[in-house]
Design an enzyme around this catalytic site. Structure first.
Site, PDB file in Angstrom:
ATOM      1  N   ALA A  64       9.153  -3.109   5.170  1.00 50.75           N
ATOM      2  CA  ALA A  64      10.073  -4.246   5.315  1.00 50.75           C
ATOM      3  C   ALA A  64       9.381  -5.494   4.783  1.00 50.75           C
ATOM      4  O   ALA A  64       8.329  -5.906   5.309  1.00 50.75           O
ATOM      5  CB  ALA A  64      10.454  -4.426   6.784  1.00 50.75           C
ATOM      6  N   GLU A  71       0.816  -1.231   0.000  1.00 52.78           N
ATOM      7  CA  GLU A  71       0.000   0.000   0.000  1.00 52.78           C
ATOM      8  C   GLU A  71       0.842   1.271   0.000  1.00 52.78           C
ATOM      9  O   GLU A  71       0.294   2.377  -0.148  1.00 52.78           O
ATOM     10  CB  GLU A  71      -0.925   0.015   1.224  1.00 52.78           C
ATOM     11  CG  GLU A  71      -2.127  -0.906   1.122  1.00 52.78           C
ATOM     12  CD  GLU A  71      -1.790  -2.372   1.282  1.00 52.78           C
ATOM     13  OE1 GLU A  71      -0.879  -2.694   2.062  1.00 52.78           O
ATOM     14  OE2 GLU A  71      -2.444  -3.188   0.602  1.00 52.78           O
ATOM     15  N   HIS A 130       4.614 -15.129  -1.354  1.00 53.55           N
ATOM     16  CA  HIS A 130       4.565 -14.211  -2.497  1.00 53.55           C
ATOM     17  C   HIS A 130       5.494 -13.014  -2.304  1.00 53.55           C
ATOM     18  O   HIS A 130       5.148 -11.886  -2.648  1.00 53.55           O
ATOM     19  CB  HIS A 130       3.133 -13.725  -2.761  1.00 53.55           C
ATOM     20  CG  HIS A 130       2.124 -14.820  -2.785  1.00 53.55           C
ATOM     21  ND1 HIS A 130       2.229 -15.913  -3.625  1.00 53.55           N
ATOM     22  CD2 HIS A 130       1.006 -15.016  -2.064  1.00 53.55           C
ATOM     23  CE1 HIS A 130       1.212 -16.723  -3.422  1.00 53.55           C
ATOM     24  NE2 HIS A 130       0.455 -16.205  -2.470  1.00 53.55           N
ATOM     25  N   ARG A 139      19.977  -3.709   9.223  1.00 51.69           N
ATOM     26  CA  ARG A 139      19.824  -2.510   8.383  1.00 51.69           C
ATOM     27  C   ARG A 139      19.063  -1.382   9.077  1.00 51.69           C
ATOM     28  O   ARG A 139      18.725  -0.375   8.456  1.00 51.69           O
ATOM     29  CB  ARG A 139      19.136  -2.898   7.072  1.00 51.69           C
ATOM     30  CG  ARG A 139      20.083  -3.686   6.158  1.00 51.69           C
ATOM     31  CD  ARG A 139      19.363  -4.504   5.102  1.00 51.69           C
ATOM     32  NE  ARG A 139      20.322  -5.143   4.200  1.00 51.69           N
ATOM     33  CZ  ARG A 139      21.051  -6.235   4.501  1.00 51.69           C
ATOM     34  NH1 ARG A 139      20.935  -6.815   5.680  1.00 51.69           N
ATOM     35  NH2 ARG A 139      21.903  -6.729   3.624  1.00 51.69           N
ATOM     36  N   THR A 182       7.343 -14.240   4.242  1.00 55.33           N
ATOM     37  CA  THR A 182       6.388 -13.650   3.308  1.00 55.33           C
ATOM     38  C   THR A 182       6.069 -14.589   2.158  1.00 55.33           C
ATOM     39  O   THR A 182       6.925 -14.864   1.308  1.00 55.33           O
ATOM     40  CB  THR A 182       6.968 -12.341   2.723  1.00 55.33           C
ATOM     41  OG1 THR A 182       7.347 -11.499   3.798  1.00 55.33           O
ATOM     42  CG2 THR A 182       5.959 -11.614   1.863  1.00 55.33           C
TER      43      THR A 182
END
Ligand code: DLZ
Length: 157
Positions: free
Chosen positions: A80, A58, A88, A127, A86
């Site tokens: 992130a 989004e 897909h 990071r 995740t």
């Protein structure tokens, strides 16, 4: 021959920060880093807004709405996407990357890609202040530079 490079000086510039809630244990750190970097480079709190969205998918839509207002000099996009967590991964990461690029292409307003696309949670945490630096801070500094460069080009060419 003009040689142009944007300054890392955010005084008087206005920003929107779009941040995904998904993986908030990472994205809130990205957000903190972006806000502190803006402050370190002269951007006052009244000159940026924070826009929260459900996930990285989004982020581009909200970034486009913000850019289209004409009231911001750059949009900082934070999220992130973690491959191991995740389903897909490619679709979510690819849509975020393509969508953020498209915001700049459509509007001319710099939209900076501060969406982490990593394999593991450990890589994500490295990071946001670990051994791989801080991508939230880097995104904010990039946004300042690109906003100033855009102005310079408009004035000089
Ligand atoms: C659905 C989903 C998944 C599986 N993983 C992530 C992720 O790692 N990072 C992220 O920012 N968002 C993820 N999402 C949510 C999508 O971005 C999006 O919010 C939903 O698919 C609804 O459109």
């Amino acid at each position: 021959m003009p040689e142009l490079e944007g300054a890392i000086d955010g005084q008087g510039l206005r920003f929107a920060i779009v941040v995904a809630r998904w993986n908030s244990f990472v994205t809130e750190k990205l957000l903190q880093g972006a806000c502190s970097a803006l402050g370190e480079h002269g951007v006052v709190e009244g000159d940026y807004s924070i826009i929260r969205v459900p996930g990285s998918f989004e982020v581009p839509a909200a970034a486009l709405w913000a850019a289209n207002t004409g009231n911001v000099d750059a949009v900082i996009c934070l999220g992130a996407v973690i491959r191991g967590e995740t389903a897909h991964f490619e679709y979510v990461a690819g849509a975020a990357q393509q969508g953020v690029l498209s915001v700049t292409e459509q509007t001319g307003v710099p939209a900076v890609f501060g969406v982490l696309t990593v394999d593991t949670i450990e890589q994500a945490l490295e990071r946001v202040g670990g051994k791989e630096g801080h991508k939230g801070k880097e995104a904010a500094v990039t946004a300042i530079e690109m906003a100033n460069l855009r102005r310079l080009i408009a004035e000089a060419l």
